[in-house]
Design a protein around this motif. Structure first.
Motif, PDB file in Angstrom:
ATOM      1  N   LEU A 155       0.831  -1.208   0.000  1.00 19.54           N
ATOM      2  CA  LEU A 155       0.000   0.000   0.000  1.00 19.54           C
ATOM      3  C   LEU A 155       0.862   1.253   0.000  1.00 19.54           C
ATOM      4  O   LEU A 155       0.635   2.189  -0.771  1.00 19.54           O
ATOM      5  CB  LEU A 155      -0.874   0.015   1.258  1.00 19.54           C
ATOM      6  N   LEU A 156       1.849   1.271   0.887  1.00 23.64           N
ATOM      7  CA  LEU A 156       2.697   2.459   1.020  1.00 23.64           C
ATOM      8  C   LEU A 156       3.551   2.690  -0.215  1.00 23.64           C
ATOM      9  O   LEU A 156       3.930   3.817  -0.511  1.00 23.64           O
ATOM     10  CB  LEU A 156       3.566   2.348   2.280  1.00 23.64           C
ATOM     11  N   GLU A 157       3.821   1.596  -0.960  1.00 21.93           N
ATOM     12  CA  GLU A 157       4.616   1.750  -2.179  1.00 21.93           C
ATOM     13  C   GLU A 157       3.744   2.095  -3.380  1.00 21.93           C
ATOM     14  O   GLU A 157       4.240   2.537  -4.406  1.00 21.93           O
ATOM     15  CB  GLU A 157       5.414   0.469  -2.450  1.00 21.93           C
ATOM     16  N   SER A 158       2.434   1.906  -3.251  1.00 19.55           N
ATOM     17  CA  SER A 158       1.525   2.193  -4.359  1.00 19.55           C
ATOM     18  C   SER A 158       1.254   3.695  -4.391  1.00 19.55           C
ATOM     19  O   SER A 158       1.790   4.459  -3.596  1.00 19.55           O
ATOM     20  CB  SER A 158       0.213   1.429  -4.174  1.00 19.55           C
ATOM     21  N   GLU A 159       0.354   4.115  -5.291  1.00 22.41           N
ATOM     22  CA  GLU A 159       0.020   5.546  -5.362  1.00 22.41           C
ATOM     23  C   GLU A 159      -0.625   6.029  -4.057  1.00 22.41           C
ATOM     24  O   GLU A 159      -0.667   7.215  -3.770  1.00 22.41           O
ATOM     25  CB  GLU A 159      -0.878   5.836  -6.573  1.00 22.41           C
ATOM     26  N   TYR A 160      -1.086   5.074  -3.234  1.00 22.60           N
ATOM     27  CA  TYR A 160      -1.682   5.449  -1.953  1.00 22.60           C
ATOM     28  C   TYR A 160      -0.642   6.003  -0.988  1.00 22.60           C
ATOM     29  O   TYR A 160      -0.954   6.754  -0.087  1.00 22.60           O
ATOM     30  CB  TYR A 160      -2.392   4.250  -1.307  1.00 22.60           C
ATOM     31  N   GLY A 161       0.621   5.605  -1.181  1.00 27.70           N
ATOM     32  CA  GLY A 161       1.671   6.069  -0.283  1.00 27.70           C
ATOM     33  C   GLY A 161       1.673   7.585  -0.189  1.00 27.70           C
ATOM     34  O   GLY A 161       1.648   8.157   0.901  1.00 27.70           O
ATOM     35  N   GLU A 162       1.651   8.239  -1.359  1.00 33.06           N
ATOM     36  CA  GLU A 162       1.699   9.702  -1.358  1.00 33.06           C
ATOM     37  C   GLU A 162       0.376  10.283  -0.856  1.00 33.06           C
ATOM     38  O   GLU A 162       0.359  11.278  -0.129  1.00 33.06           O
ATOM     39  CB  GLU A 162       2.013  10.233  -2.754  1.00 33.06           C
ATOM     40  N   ARG A 163      -0.713   9.620  -1.231  1.00 30.87           N
ATOM     41  CA  ARG A 163      -2.022  10.099  -0.775  1.00 30.87           C
ATOM     42  C   ARG A 163      -2.081  10.085   0.757  1.00 30.87           C
ATOM     43  O   ARG A 163      -2.551  11.031   1.387  1.00 30.87           O
ATOM     44  CB  ARG A 163      -3.123   9.213  -1.364  1.00 30.87           C
ATOM     45  N   PHE A 164      -1.606   8.991   1.343  1.00 29.84           N
ATOM     46  CA  PHE A 164      -1.608   8.883   2.809  1.00 29.84           C
ATOM     47  C   PHE A 164      -0.715   9.942   3.441  1.00 29.84           C
ATOM     48  O   PHE A 164      -1.043  10.515   4.480  1.00 29.84           O
ATOM     49  CB  PHE A 164      -1.145   7.488   3.245  1.00 29.84           C
ATOM     50  N   ALA A 165       0.429  10.211   2.786  1.00 30.67           N
ATOM     51  CA  ALA A 165       1.347  11.217   3.332  1.00 30.67           C
ATOM     52  C   ALA A 165       0.675  12.595   3.326  1.00 30.67           C
ATOM     53  O   ALA A 165       0.814  13.382   4.273  1.00 30.67           O
ATOM     54  CB  ALA A 165       2.632  11.242   2.516  1.00 30.67           C
ATOM     55  N   LEU A 166      -0.085  12.882   2.266  1.00 34.79           N
ATOM     56  CA  LEU A 166      -0.769  14.180   2.180  1.00 34.79           C
ATOM     57  C   LEU A 166      -1.932  14.259   3.169  1.00 34.79           C
ATOM     58  O   LEU A 166      -2.228  15.312   3.729  1.00 34.79           O
ATOM     59  CB  LEU A 166      -1.256  14.429   0.750  1.00 34.79           C
ATOM     60  N   LEU A 167      -2.558  13.130   3.387  1.00 30.57           N
ATOM     61  CA  LEU A 167      -3.631  13.068   4.381  1.00 30.57           C
ATOM     62  C   LEU A 167      -3.067  13.414   5.770  1.00 30.57           C
ATOM     63  O   LEU A 167      -3.634  14.188   6.529  1.00 30.57           O
ATOM     64  CB  LEU A 167      -4.227  11.657   4.387  1.00 30.57           C
ATOM     65  N   ARG A 168      -1.908  12.822   6.043  1.00 29.63           N
ATOM     66  CA  ARG A 168      -1.249  13.050   7.319  1.00 29.63           C
ATOM     67  C   ARG A 168      -0.922  14.542   7.481  1.00 29.63           C
ATOM     68  O   ARG A 168      -1.144  15.133   8.534  1.00 29.63           O
ATOM     69  CB  ARG A 168       0.047  12.222   7.317  1.00 29.63           C
ATOM     70  N   LEU A 198      -9.438   1.109  10.134  1.00 28.78           N
ATOM     71  CA  LEU A 198      -8.762   1.746  11.271  1.00 28.78           C
ATOM     72  C   LEU A 198      -7.332   1.235  11.407  1.00 28.78           C
ATOM     73  O   LEU A 198      -6.419   1.989  11.763  1.00 28.78           O
ATOM     74  CB  LEU A 198      -9.550   1.511  12.571  1.00 28.78           C
ATOM     75  N   VAL A 199      -7.152  -0.057  11.071  1.00 28.36           N
ATOM     76  CA  VAL A 199      -5.799  -0.621  11.087  1.00 28.36           C
ATOM     77  C   VAL A 199      -4.924   0.131  10.077  1.00 28.36           C
ATOM     78  O   VAL A 199      -3.808   0.567  10.392  1.00 28.36           O
ATOM     79  CB  VAL A 199      -5.822  -2.135  10.762  1.00 28.36           C
ATOM     80  N   ILE A 200      -5.447   0.322   8.862  1.00 32.97           N
ATOM     81  CA  ILE A 200      -4.679   1.033   7.824  1.00 32.97           C
ATOM     82  C   ILE A 200      -4.419   2.481   8.266  1.00 32.97           C
ATOM     83  O   ILE A 200      -3.328   3.029   8.050  1.00 32.97           O
ATOM     84  CB  ILE A 200      -5.450   1.027   6.472  1.00 32.97           C
ATOM     85  N   ALA A 201      -5.425   3.094   8.892  1.00 33.10           N
ATOM     86  CA  ALA A 201      -5.268   4.486   9.345  1.00 33.10           C
ATOM     87  C   ALA A 201      -4.093   4.612  10.307  1.00 33.10           C
ATOM     88  O   ALA A 201      -3.326   5.570  10.252  1.00 33.10           O
ATOM     89  CB  ALA A 201      -6.556   4.971  10.001  1.00 33.10           C
ATOM     90  N   VAL A 202      -3.963   3.615  11.193  1.00 37.65           N
ATOM     91  CA  VAL A 202      -2.886   3.651  12.186  1.00 37.65           C
ATOM     92  C   VAL A 202      -1.550   3.260  11.553  1.00 37.65           C
ATOM     93  O   VAL A 202      -0.532   3.913  11.760  1.00 37.65           O
ATOM     94  CB  VAL A 202      -3.223   2.727  13.378  1.00 37.65           C
ATOM     95  N   CYS A 250      -0.658   3.199   8.321  1.00 37.84           N
ATOM     96  CA  CYS A 250      -0.185   3.890   7.107  1.00 37.84           C
ATOM     97  C   CYS A 250      -0.440   5.401   7.083  1.00 37.84           C
ATOM     98  O   CYS A 250       0.207   6.107   6.331  1.00 37.84           O
ATOM     99  CB  CYS A 250      -0.854   3.297   5.867  1.00 37.84           C
ATOM    100  N   CYS A 251      -1.415   5.888   7.847  1.00 37.47           N
ATOM    101  CA  CYS A 251      -1.844   7.281   7.643  1.00 37.47           C
ATOM    102  C   CYS A 251      -1.482   8.223   8.786  1.00 37.47           C
ATOM    103  O   CYS A 251      -1.869   9.390   8.759  1.00 37.47           O
ATOM    104  CB  CYS A 251      -3.357   7.347   7.420  1.00 37.47           C
ATOM    105  N   GLY A 252      -0.796   7.737   9.795  1.00 36.90           N
ATOM    106  CA  GLY A 252      -0.343   8.649  10.845  1.00 36.90           C
ATOM    107  C   GLY A 252      -1.304   8.841  12.003  1.00 36.90           C
ATOM    108  O   GLY A 252      -1.086   9.712  12.851  1.00 36.90           O
ATOM    109  N   PHE A 253      -2.382   8.082  12.064  1.00 40.09           N
ATOM    110  CA  PHE A 253      -3.282   8.161  13.220  1.00 40.09           C
ATOM    111  C   PHE A 253      -2.680   7.364  14.380  1.00 40.09           C
ATOM    112  O   PHE A 253      -2.104   6.291  14.166  1.00 40.09           O
ATOM    113  CB  PHE A 253      -4.644   7.532  12.902  1.00 40.09           C
ATOM    114  N   SER A 254      -2.850   7.854  15.602  1.00 39.89           N
ATOM    115  CA  SER A 254      -2.568   7.022  16.765  1.00 39.89           C
ATOM    116  C   SER A 254      -3.773   6.095  16.927  1.00 39.89           C
ATOM    117  O   SER A 254      -4.853   6.401  16.400  1.00 39.89           O
ATOM    118  CB  SER A 254      -2.408   7.899  18.011  1.00 39.89           C
TER     119      SER A 254
END
Ligand SMILES: [Zn+2]
Length: 395
Positions: free
Chosen positions: A282-295, A324-328, A330-334
Protein backbone atom coordinates in the motif's frame (compact mmCIF):
# COMPACT_ATOMS: atom_id res chain seq x y z
CA UNK A 1 -35.04 -3.17 31.15
CA UNK A 2 -31.69 -2.76 32.90
CA UNK A 3 -28.52 -4.36 31.61
CA UNK A 4 -25.13 -4.44 33.31
CA UNK A 5 -22.38 -5.00 30.75
CA UNK A 6 -19.14 -6.11 32.36
CA UNK A 7 -15.91 -5.89 30.41
CA UNK A 8 -12.24 -5.05 30.69
CA UNK A 9 -10.99 -1.67 29.57
CA UNK A 10 -13.48 1.06 28.66
CA UNK A 11 -12.43 3.49 25.92
CA UNK A 12 -15.10 6.18 25.88
CA UNK A 13 -14.43 7.48 22.36
CA UNK A 14 -13.57 11.02 23.43
CA UNK A 15 -9.89 10.43 24.09
CA UNK A 16 -10.21 10.43 27.88
CA UNK A 17 -8.14 8.06 30.03
CA UNK A 18 -9.41 4.48 29.63
CA UNK A 19 -11.14 2.91 32.64
CA UNK A 20 -9.92 -0.57 33.66
CA UNK A 21 -12.36 -3.31 34.78
CA UNK A 22 -15.23 -1.50 33.21
CA UNK A 23 -18.95 -1.69 33.76
CA UNK A 24 -21.69 -0.05 31.72
CA UNK A 25 -25.24 0.16 33.02
CA UNK A 26 -27.84 0.38 30.29
CA UNK A 27 -31.45 1.37 30.82
CA UNK A 28 -33.49 0.42 27.75
CA UNK A 29 -31.77 2.05 24.79
CA UNK A 30 -29.66 4.49 26.81
CA UNK A 31 -26.47 4.38 28.80
CA UNK A 32 -27.18 5.08 32.45
CA UNK A 33 -23.69 4.90 33.95
CA UNK A 34 -20.11 4.16 32.91
CA UNK A 35 -17.33 3.36 35.35
CA UNK A 36 -15.14 0.75 36.95
CA UNK A 37 -16.75 -2.31 38.53
CA UNK A 38 -15.66 -1.03 41.93
CA UNK A 39 -17.26 2.35 41.48
CA UNK A 40 -20.72 1.20 40.38
CA UNK A 41 -23.16 -1.18 41.95
CA UNK A 42 -25.27 -3.46 39.79
CA UNK A 43 -29.00 -3.02 40.45
CA UNK A 44 -30.61 -6.26 41.62
CA UNK A 45 -33.05 -6.48 38.70
CA UNK A 46 -30.40 -5.92 36.02
CA UNK A 47 -29.55 -8.58 33.45
CA UNK A 48 -25.79 -9.13 33.72
CA UNK A 49 -23.85 -9.53 30.47
CA UNK A 50 -20.33 -10.62 31.33
CA UNK A 51 -17.91 -10.04 28.46
CA UNK A 52 -14.88 -11.00 30.52
CA UNK A 53 -11.86 -8.91 29.66
CA UNK A 54 -13.21 -7.59 26.35
CA UNK A 55 -12.51 -3.90 25.72
CA UNK A 56 -15.67 -1.79 25.51
CA UNK A 57 -15.86 1.18 23.17
CA UNK A 58 -18.58 3.10 21.35
CA UNK A 59 -20.17 1.45 18.33
CA UNK A 60 -18.25 2.58 15.24
CA UNK A 61 -19.63 5.25 12.91
CA UNK A 62 -18.82 4.77 9.24
CA UNK A 63 -19.56 8.08 7.56
CA UNK A 64 -19.19 6.90 3.97
CA UNK A 65 -20.78 3.70 2.67
CA UNK A 66 -22.84 2.66 -0.34
CA UNK A 67 -25.29 0.06 0.91
CA UNK A 68 -26.66 -0.69 -2.57
CA UNK A 69 -23.23 -1.71 -3.87
CA UNK A 70 -21.96 -5.28 -3.61
CA UNK A 71 -18.23 -4.66 -2.89
CA UNK A 72 -17.34 -6.60 -6.05
CA UNK A 73 -15.69 -5.58 -9.31
CA UNK A 74 -19.12 -5.26 -10.91
CA UNK A 75 -20.49 -3.06 -8.09
CA UNK A 76 -21.47 -0.38 -10.59
CA UNK A 77 -22.45 -2.37 -13.69
CA UNK A 78 -24.59 -4.72 -11.61
CA UNK A 79 -26.69 -1.74 -10.45
CA UNK A 80 -27.98 -1.26 -13.97
CA UNK A 81 -29.55 -4.72 -13.90
CA UNK A 82 -31.21 -4.38 -10.52
CA UNK A 83 -34.70 -3.20 -9.76
CA UNK A 84 -35.36 -1.00 -6.74
CA UNK A 85 -36.58 -4.10 -4.89
CA UNK A 86 -33.37 -5.98 -5.63
CA UNK A 87 -31.36 -2.98 -4.52
CA UNK A 88 -33.16 -2.68 -1.23
CA UNK A 89 -32.52 -6.38 -0.58
CA UNK A 90 -28.82 -5.88 -1.34
CA UNK A 91 -28.74 -2.84 0.93
CA UNK A 92 -30.49 -4.71 3.75
CA UNK A 93 -27.97 -7.56 3.57
CA UNK A 94 -25.06 -5.08 3.62
CA UNK A 95 -26.53 -3.15 6.53
CA UNK A 96 -26.62 -6.36 8.54
CA UNK A 97 -22.98 -7.08 7.70
CA UNK A 98 -21.94 -3.58 8.78
CA UNK A 99 -23.68 -4.01 12.13
CA UNK A 100 -21.96 -7.35 12.67
CA UNK A 101 -18.69 -5.58 11.96
CA UNK A 102 -19.27 -3.24 14.89
CA UNK A 103 -20.73 -0.33 12.93
CA UNK A 104 -23.82 1.04 14.69
CA UNK A 105 -24.30 4.16 12.54
CA UNK A 106 -23.62 4.75 8.85
CA UNK A 107 -24.03 7.67 6.55
CA UNK A 108 -24.94 6.26 3.15
CA UNK A 109 -23.29 8.48 0.56
CA UNK A 110 -25.37 7.65 -2.54
CA UNK A 111 -27.91 5.03 -3.44
CA UNK A 112 -30.28 4.27 -6.30
CA UNK A 113 -34.03 4.98 -6.27
CA UNK A 114 -33.68 6.37 -2.74
CA UNK A 115 -33.83 2.81 -1.39
CA UNK A 116 -31.78 3.58 1.73
CA UNK A 117 -34.61 5.84 2.89
CA UNK A 118 -36.91 2.82 2.86
CA UNK A 119 -34.28 0.67 4.55
CA UNK A 120 -33.65 3.31 7.22
CA UNK A 121 -37.31 3.28 8.17
CA UNK A 122 -37.44 -0.52 8.26
CA UNK A 123 -34.41 -0.61 10.60
CA UNK A 124 -35.73 2.22 12.80
CA UNK A 125 -39.03 0.37 13.14
CA UNK A 126 -37.22 -2.84 14.09
CA UNK A 127 -38.24 -4.89 11.05
CA UNK A 128 -34.63 -5.41 9.95
CA UNK A 129 -31.27 -5.53 11.72
CA UNK A 130 -28.80 -2.85 10.75
CA UNK A 131 -26.99 0.26 11.84
CA UNK A 132 -28.74 3.60 12.25
CA UNK A 133 -28.73 5.14 8.76
CA UNK A 134 -28.28 8.72 7.67
CA UNK A 135 -29.13 8.70 3.99
CA UNK A 136 -27.94 10.97 1.21
CA UNK A 137 -30.21 9.18 -1.27
CA UNK A 138 -29.57 10.17 -4.87
CA UNK A 139 -26.25 11.93 -5.51
CA UNK A 140 -26.26 15.23 -7.39
CA UNK A 141 -23.83 15.27 -10.29
CA UNK A 142 -23.30 16.67 -13.76
CA UNK A 143 -24.41 15.09 -17.02
CA UNK A 144 -21.77 12.38 -17.63
CA UNK A 145 -20.37 13.25 -14.20
CA UNK A 146 -19.37 10.94 -11.36
CA UNK A 147 -22.20 8.55 -10.39
CA UNK A 148 -24.49 9.92 -13.13
CA UNK A 149 -25.92 6.39 -13.47
CA UNK A 150 -27.17 6.57 -9.88
CA UNK A 151 -28.26 10.10 -9.24
CA UNK A 152 -29.68 13.34 -10.55
CA UNK A 153 -27.85 15.09 -13.37
CA UNK A 154 -27.77 18.84 -12.83
CA UNK A 155 -25.44 21.19 -14.70
CA UNK A 156 -26.45 24.82 -14.17
CA UNK A 157 -26.91 26.49 -10.78
CA UNK A 158 -30.64 26.50 -11.41
CA UNK A 159 -30.66 22.76 -12.08
CA UNK A 160 -28.53 22.13 -9.02
CA UNK A 161 -30.96 24.02 -6.76
CA UNK A 162 -33.83 22.02 -8.23
CA UNK A 163 -31.89 18.81 -7.50
CA UNK A 164 -31.27 19.85 -3.87
CA UNK A 165 -34.97 20.50 -3.39
CA UNK A 166 -35.84 17.20 -5.08
CA UNK A 167 -33.68 15.10 -2.74
CA UNK A 168 -34.86 17.05 0.31
CA UNK A 169 -38.44 16.35 -0.77
CA UNK A 170 -37.51 12.65 -0.93
CA UNK A 171 -36.50 12.92 2.72
CA UNK A 172 -32.71 12.69 2.65
CA UNK A 173 -30.70 13.45 5.80
CA UNK A 174 -27.68 14.83 3.93
CA UNK A 175 -27.20 16.16 0.42
CA UNK A 176 -24.45 14.44 -1.57
CA UNK A 177 -22.81 16.28 -4.42
CA UNK A 178 -20.00 15.08 -6.66
CA UNK A 179 -17.61 18.02 -6.84
CA UNK A 180 -15.09 16.18 -9.03
CA UNK A 181 -15.10 13.13 -11.26
CA UNK A 182 -14.62 9.72 -9.68
CA UNK A 183 -12.86 6.43 -10.21
CA UNK A 184 -16.09 4.46 -10.55
CA UNK A 185 -17.10 6.67 -13.50
CA UNK A 186 -14.11 6.30 -15.85
CA UNK A 187 -15.10 9.09 -18.25
CA UNK A 188 -15.78 11.66 -15.53
CA UNK A 189 -12.18 12.91 -14.99
CA UNK A 190 -11.34 12.31 -11.36
CA UNK A 191 -8.83 15.18 -11.26
CA UNK A 192 -11.06 18.02 -12.38
CA UNK A 193 -13.88 19.98 -10.76
CA UNK A 194 -17.41 19.30 -11.98
CA UNK A 195 -18.91 22.49 -10.52
CA UNK A 196 -17.67 26.02 -10.06
CA UNK A 197 -17.27 27.37 -6.53
CA UNK A 198 -20.26 29.66 -7.23
CA UNK A 199 -22.58 26.79 -8.10
CA UNK A 200 -21.41 24.77 -5.10
CA UNK A 201 -21.93 27.80 -2.85
CA UNK A 202 -25.50 28.13 -4.09
CA UNK A 203 -26.03 24.40 -3.44
CA UNK A 204 -24.67 24.62 0.13
CA UNK A 205 -26.75 27.70 0.94
CA UNK A 206 -29.95 26.12 -0.29
CA UNK A 207 -29.27 22.81 1.46
CA UNK A 208 -28.57 24.66 4.71
CA UNK A 209 -31.72 26.73 4.23
CA UNK A 210 -33.59 23.43 4.14
CA UNK A 211 -31.78 22.12 7.23
CA UNK A 212 -29.52 19.66 5.44
CA UNK A 213 -25.76 19.35 5.53
CA UNK A 214 -23.72 18.69 2.42
CA UNK A 215 -21.24 15.89 1.74
CA UNK A 216 -19.06 16.55 -1.28
CA UNK A 217 -17.13 13.91 -3.17
CA UNK A 218 -13.78 15.46 -4.12
CA UNK A 219 -10.60 13.75 -5.33
CA UNK A 220 -9.09 16.51 -7.43
CA UNK A 221 -7.47 19.52 -5.77
CA UNK A 222 -9.38 21.96 -7.97
CA UNK A 223 -12.66 20.53 -6.69
CA UNK A 224 -11.42 20.37 -3.08
CA UNK A 225 -10.71 24.12 -3.24
CA UNK A 226 -14.21 24.75 -4.61
CA UNK A 227 -15.66 22.76 -1.70
CA UNK A 228 -13.56 24.78 0.76
CA UNK A 229 -14.82 28.05 -0.73
CA UNK A 230 -18.44 26.83 -0.77
CA UNK A 231 -18.16 25.37 2.75
CA UNK A 232 -19.44 21.85 2.10
CA UNK A 233 -19.85 20.35 5.59
CA UNK A 234 -17.78 17.31 4.72
CA UNK A 235 -15.23 16.74 2.00
CA UNK A 236 -15.14 13.07 1.04
CA UNK A 237 -11.88 11.36 0.00
CA UNK A 238 -9.86 14.61 -0.27
CA UNK A 239 -7.19 12.85 -2.31
CA UNK A 240 -5.30 15.96 -3.54
CA UNK A 241 -5.11 14.78 -7.13
CA UNK A 242 -3.45 17.31 -9.41
CA UNK A 243 -4.94 18.45 -12.72
CA UNK A 244 -2.05 16.71 -14.46
CA UNK A 245 -0.56 13.41 -13.25
CA UNK A 246 0.15 12.87 -9.55
CA UNK A 247 -0.87 14.85 -6.51
CA UNK A 248 -1.10 18.56 -5.74
CA UNK A 249 -1.46 19.64 -2.12
CA UNK A 250 -3.02 23.09 -1.69
CA UNK A 251 -2.08 24.78 1.59
CA UNK A 252 -4.60 27.60 0.97
CA UNK A 253 -7.43 25.10 0.63
CA UNK A 254 -6.30 23.38 3.85
CA UNK A 255 -6.29 26.75 5.61
CA UNK A 256 -9.82 27.45 4.46
CA UNK A 257 -11.03 23.96 5.45
CA UNK A 258 -9.58 24.41 8.93
CA UNK A 259 -10.83 27.96 9.42
CA UNK A 260 -14.35 27.05 8.35
CA UNK A 261 -14.33 23.95 10.55
CA UNK A 262 -15.20 21.62 7.67
CA UNK A 263 -14.61 17.91 8.06
CA UNK A 264 -12.55 15.67 5.85
CA UNK A 265 -13.93 12.16 5.60
CA UNK A 266 -11.03 10.11 4.40
CA UNK A 267 -12.20 6.88 2.82
CA UNK A 268 -9.87 3.92 3.21
CA UNK A 269 -10.84 1.39 0.56
CA UNK A 270 -9.51 -1.91 -0.59
CA UNK A 271 -8.92 -5.39 0.80
CA UNK A 272 -7.54 -5.18 4.32
CA UNK A 273 -5.73 -8.21 5.51
CA UNK A 274 -3.46 -5.82 7.41
CA UNK A 275 -0.56 -8.17 6.75
CA UNK A 276 2.94 -6.61 6.71
CA UNK A 277 3.13 -7.40 2.97
CA UNK A 278 -0.12 -5.58 2.31
CA UNK A 279 0.90 -2.53 4.33
CA UNK A 280 4.21 -2.37 2.50
CA UNK A 281 2.49 -2.73 -0.86
CA UNK A 282 0.00 0.00 0.00
CA UNK A 283 2.70 2.46 1.02
CA UNK A 284 4.62 1.75 -2.18
CA UNK A 285 1.52 2.19 -4.36
CA UNK A 286 0.02 5.55 -5.36
CA UNK A 287 -1.68 5.45 -1.95
CA UNK A 288 1.67 6.07 -0.28
CA UNK A 289 1.70 9.70 -1.36
CA UNK A 290 -2.02 10.10 -0.78
CA UNK A 291 -1.61 8.88 2.81
CA UNK A 292 1.35 11.22 3.33
CA UNK A 293 -0.77 14.18 2.18
CA UNK A 294 -3.63 13.07 4.38
CA UNK A 295 -1.25 13.05 7.32
CA UNK A 296 -0.09 16.56 6.40
CA UNK A 297 -3.71 17.74 6.19
CA UNK A 298 -4.40 16.23 9.61
CA UNK A 299 -1.27 17.78 11.14
CA UNK A 300 -2.53 21.19 9.96
CA UNK A 301 -5.42 20.74 12.37
CA UNK A 302 -8.19 19.75 9.97
CA UNK A 303 -10.99 17.77 11.59
CA UNK A 304 -10.61 14.30 10.14
CA UNK A 305 -12.94 11.31 10.27
CA UNK A 306 -12.21 7.81 8.97
CA UNK A 307 -14.69 6.12 6.66
CA UNK A 308 -14.66 3.12 4.38
CA UNK A 309 -16.54 3.69 1.10
CA UNK A 310 -17.80 0.14 1.72
CA UNK A 311 -19.57 -1.29 -1.31
CA UNK A 312 -16.88 -0.27 -3.79
CA UNK A 313 -14.66 -3.13 -5.05
CA UNK A 314 -12.99 -5.20 -2.31
CA UNK A 315 -14.28 -2.93 0.46
CA UNK A 316 -16.39 -5.07 2.74
CA UNK A 317 -19.08 -3.74 5.05
CA UNK A 318 -18.11 -6.08 7.86
CA UNK A 319 -14.50 -4.93 8.10
CA UNK A 320 -14.55 -1.21 8.90
CA UNK A 321 -12.08 -2.10 11.67
CA UNK A 322 -9.61 -3.00 8.91
CA UNK A 323 -9.76 0.63 7.78
CA UNK A 324 -8.76 1.75 11.27
CA UNK A 325 -5.80 -0.62 11.09
CA UNK A 326 -4.68 1.03 7.82
CA UNK A 327 -5.27 4.49 9.35
CA UNK A 328 -2.89 3.65 12.19
CA UNK A 329 -0.32 1.69 10.21
CA UNK A 330 -0.19 3.89 7.11
CA UNK A 331 -1.84 7.28 7.64
CA UNK A 332 -0.34 8.65 10.85
CA UNK A 333 -3.28 8.16 13.22
CA UNK A 334 -2.57 7.02 16.77
CA UNK A 335 -4.81 4.13 17.86
CA UNK A 336 -6.72 6.56 20.12
CA UNK A 337 -6.89 9.08 17.28
CA UNK A 338 -8.33 6.48 14.92
CA UNK A 339 -10.96 5.46 17.49
CA UNK A 340 -11.96 9.10 18.07
CA UNK A 341 -12.15 9.69 14.30
CA UNK A 342 -14.54 6.75 13.90
CA UNK A 343 -16.68 7.52 16.95
CA UNK A 344 -17.01 10.89 18.71
CA UNK A 345 -15.66 13.06 15.91
CA UNK A 346 -17.80 11.28 13.35
CA UNK A 347 -20.82 11.90 15.59
CA UNK A 348 -19.87 15.57 15.82
CA UNK A 349 -19.62 15.79 12.03
CA UNK A 350 -23.07 14.24 11.71
CA UNK A 351 -24.46 16.73 14.23
CA UNK A 352 -25.35 13.84 16.56
CA UNK A 353 -22.74 14.21 19.30
CA UNK A 354 -25.52 14.64 21.87
CA UNK A 355 -26.81 11.13 21.09
CA UNK A 356 -24.04 8.87 19.78
CA UNK A 357 -20.28 8.47 19.43
CA UNK A 358 -19.20 8.11 23.07
CA UNK A 359 -19.82 5.98 26.11
CA UNK A 360 -21.44 8.46 28.48
CA UNK A 361 -24.64 8.57 30.51
CA UNK A 362 -27.61 9.61 28.40
CA UNK A 363 -26.13 8.49 25.08
CA UNK A 364 -27.60 5.69 22.97
CA UNK A 365 -26.31 2.35 24.19
CA UNK A 366 -24.24 1.65 21.06
CA UNK A 367 -21.36 -0.46 22.32
CA UNK A 368 -18.64 -2.45 20.62
CA UNK A 369 -16.76 -5.12 22.56
CA UNK A 370 -13.47 -6.44 21.17
CA UNK A 371 -10.96 -9.03 22.34
CA UNK A 372 -7.73 -7.32 23.37
CA UNK A 373 -6.72 -3.70 23.77
CA UNK A 374 -6.84 -1.71 20.51
CA UNK A 375 -4.73 1.04 22.09
CA UNK A 376 -1.84 -1.43 22.38
CA UNK A 377 -2.65 -3.43 19.25
CA UNK A 378 -5.02 -1.78 16.76
CA UNK A 379 -5.70 -5.17 15.13
CA UNK A 380 -7.82 -5.94 18.20
CA UNK A 381 -10.51 -3.62 16.80
CA UNK A 382 -11.34 -6.39 14.29
CA UNK A 383 -11.73 -9.11 16.94
CA UNK A 384 -15.37 -8.48 17.66
CA UNK A 385 -16.80 -9.98 20.84
CA UNK A 386 -20.10 -8.15 20.98
CA UNK A 387 -22.14 -5.41 19.31
CA UNK A 388 -24.99 -3.54 20.98
CA UNK A 389 -27.14 -0.96 19.27
CA UNK A 390 -29.70 0.97 21.31
CA UNK A 391 -29.04 -1.45 24.15
CA UNK A 392 -29.92 -4.53 22.13
CA UNK A 393 -27.23 -7.14 21.52
CA UNK A 394 -26.72 -8.18 17.91
CA UNK A 395 -23.42 -10.09 18.07
ZN1 LIG B 1 -18.30 6.80 -2.18
Amino acid sequence: MLKAIKGGLIINGKGEAPIPDGLILVDGNRIQAVGSRDSLSIPRDAEVVDLGTATLLPGLIDTHVHLVMNAKEDCVTSLAHKSAVESVVEAAANARLALRGGVTTVRDCADVFGVTLTLKRAIDEGHLDGPRILACGLPITTTAGHLHYMGISADSTEEVLKAVRTVVAMGVDWVKVCATGGGLTPDSNVSRAQYSAETLTALVQDAHRLGRKVAAHAHGTEGIMNCAIAGTDSIEHCSWMGEEDGHRYDADAVDLIRKKGLYVSHTITGPRTGSPEELEELLESEYGERFALLRRTMEEGVRMVISSDAGVPDTRFEDFGGGLVIAVKCCGFSPMGAIIAATSRAAEMLGMADRIGSLEPGKSADILAVDGDPLQDIYAIRRIAGVFKDGRRFV
